[in-house]
Scaffold this active site. Structure first.
Site, PDB file in Angstrom:
ATOM      1  N   ASP A 296       0.782  -1.240   0.000  1.00 36.88           N
ATOM      2  CA  ASP A 296       0.000   0.000   0.000  1.00 36.88           C
ATOM      3  C   ASP A 296       0.815   1.292   0.000  1.00 36.88           C
ATOM      4  O   ASP A 296       0.647   2.125  -0.876  1.00 36.88           O
ATOM      5  CB  ASP A 296      -0.976  -0.008   1.185  1.00 36.88           C
ATOM      6  CG  ASP A 296      -2.038   1.065   1.021  1.00 36.88           C
ATOM      7  OD1 ASP A 296      -2.303   1.436  -0.127  1.00 36.88           O
ATOM      8  OD2 ASP A 296      -2.592   1.525   2.024  1.00 36.88           O
TER       9      ASP A 296
ATOM     10  N   CYS B 143     -21.982  -3.655  -3.580  1.00 36.33           N
ATOM     11  CA  CYS B 143     -21.534  -4.496  -4.703  1.00 36.33           C
ATOM     12  C   CYS B 143     -22.079  -5.926  -4.560  1.00 36.33           C
ATOM     13  O   CYS B 143     -21.904  -6.561  -3.518  1.00 36.33           O
ATOM     14  CB  CYS B 143     -20.016  -4.524  -4.747  1.00 36.33           C
ATOM     15  SG  CYS B 143     -19.390  -5.565  -6.077  1.00 36.33           S
TER      16      CYS B 143
HETATM   17 FE1  SF4 Z   1     -19.672  -4.084  -7.960  1.00 40.98          FE
HETATM   18 FE2  SF4 Z   1     -18.983  -3.570 -10.505  1.00 40.98          FE
HETATM   19 FE3  SF4 Z   1     -21.556  -3.402  -9.727  1.00 40.98          FE
HETATM   20 FE4  SF4 Z   1     -19.761  -1.575  -8.917  1.00 40.98          FE
HETATM   21  S1  SF4 Z   1     -20.427  -1.920 -11.019  1.00 40.98           S
HETATM   22  S2  SF4 Z   1     -21.328  -2.583  -7.644  1.00 40.98           S
HETATM   23  S3  SF4 Z   1     -17.942  -2.827  -8.660  1.00 40.98           S
HETATM   24  S4  SF4 Z   1     -20.295  -5.242  -9.778  1.00 40.98           S
END
Ligand code: SF4
Length: 381
Positions: free
Chosen positions: A134, A247
């Site tokens: 990081d 997500c």
């Molecule tokens: Fe997850 Fe991709 Fe949907 Fe964003 S666009 S919530 S990163 S699956």
């Protein structure tokens, strides 16, 4: 020793020492990332926390001249706190983002990578390796993407099929040429959940982040927080998780594989009022071991004041008045005044007016005026 066998030995050893996922990538220049970083820089999208020049961040050979491969590792972290304490009306709590639960991941990952380094050097005494987590120049995410750890989501996180995006990433650059693993295919498709959920619109152009607008970044700044962000950080004391929480790849993902990464419920969801007056010693003792302490106690205390304002916590008024009157740091005095105005009791407004007659710092006076404006707004309704 042939490198195919060595690669397998490293994979086997990584499992022994508790690395959840490992991948191998070439140490070629990250050309696409370089372009993206240049665009980000020209648009003013960078946070300022980035280390090194764009070249250092995208050209592994600048970090290890004889670099041939990069080994990327991932450790899964929990997304839920077991027996999480509840925030009550008299004892409101803040929350640290998930990536700051448990022992600072820099420490945990570095330890694993150093073990890997020793293991490789025992096998190949002439190996030249460089460990990074990081804070190094290289982008952990770009390396992990190339090494097939996960794909890069529109929320800019690396999303693994096994652990979602709740993974810490680190890498080791080496002069050993390994057969690289294949990157994963993009998995976002037409989904836009993270973009839609981001309260500030920080996710732009699918996969680009305007770090200046990102609330995770804003919680880490040390000055006054811009007004537009105060209403949006809610009870977050450090970091912000929404783009990960929404997500679909993180749905019901909650791994508790490492004791060190287990959150202490009272640290991950701390009581807000005691945070306002904690000494440096108390701060170090309580929060010193977590990643969220790296900017010192001031941003956390500022955010705790904003969280108390968010809750309109009348039980905190006396403590906030004390802070407004006596704290030596203008950012804390001013944010306290603003929070008092937001909470909006008669006592709070009286205290702001009284403190204003003595206050000399111009920015603090501006915050006091803002605090008093809330009274005018509420009486105009
Ligand atoms: Fe997850 Fe991709 Fe949907 Fe964003 S666009 S919530 S990163 S699956």
């Amino acid at each position: 020793m042939d490198n195919v066998q060595l690669k397998q030995d490293i994979i086997d050893y990584s499992k022994e020492i508790g690395i959840d996922k490992i991948g191998f990538a070439s140490a070629d220049v990250f050309s696409e990332l370089k372009e993206r970083l240049r665009t980000q820089q020209s648009l003013g999208y960078q946070s300022g926390f980035e280390k090194g020049s764009i070249e250092e961040r995208t050209e592994p050979e600048r970090l290890l001249p004889e670099a041939k491969s990069i080994i990327s590792i991932a450790l899964a972290y929990p997304s839920r706190i077991k027996n999480a304490p509840k925030s009550s009306k008299d004892e409101r709590r803040g929350v640290f983002c998930r990536a700051s639960w448990g022992v600072d991941y820099h420490v945990v990952l570095r330890e694993k990578l150093e073990k890997l380094n020793t293991f490789i050097k025992e096998k190949i005494p002439g190996a030249s390796n460089k460990v990074m987590v990081d804070t190094g120049e290289l982008s952990d995410r770009a390396v992990a993407e190339r090494a097939g750890i996960g794909f890069s989501g529109k929320n800019t996180a690396i999303i693994t099929p096994e652990f979602g995006s709740y993974v810490y990433l680190g890498e080791l650059i080496t002069n050993i040429p390994f057969v690289p693993d294949k990157p994963l295919a993009d998995g976002c498709g037409s989904c836009t959940k993270c973009l839609d959920a981001c309260p500030t619109g920080a996710l732009v152009q699918g996969g680009q982040l305007n770090a200046q607008k990102c609330l995770a970044f804003q919680t880490q700044t040390k000055g006054f927080l811009d007004d537009e962000y105060r209403s949006k950080i809610g009870n977050f004391i450090y970091g912000f998780d929404t783009c990960q929480v929404v997500c679909p790849y993180n749905k019901n993902v909650d791994f508790h594989l490492h004791e060190e990464l287990e959150p202490d419920p009272d640290v991950a969801k701390p009581k807000l009022k005691p945070m306002l007056r904690m000494s440096n010693r108390e701060f170090k003792k309580t929060f010193g071991h977590i990643a969220g302490s790296w900017r010192g106690k001031k941003p956390l205390q500022r955010n705790a004041l904003i969280a108390l304002a968010h809750y309109r916590d009348e039980s905190a008024v006396d403590e906030i008045i004390e802070v407004m009157n006596n704290d030596v740091r203008p950012v804390i005095r001013g944010t306290a005044a603003w929070a008092l105005g937001k909470i909006g009791t008669d006592e709070a407004y009286r205290a702001i007016r009284k403190a204003m007659t003595k206050e000399e710092d111009e920015q603090v006076i501006v915050e006091m005026e803002k605090g008093l404006c809330f009274q005018q707004e509420s009486s105009a309704r």
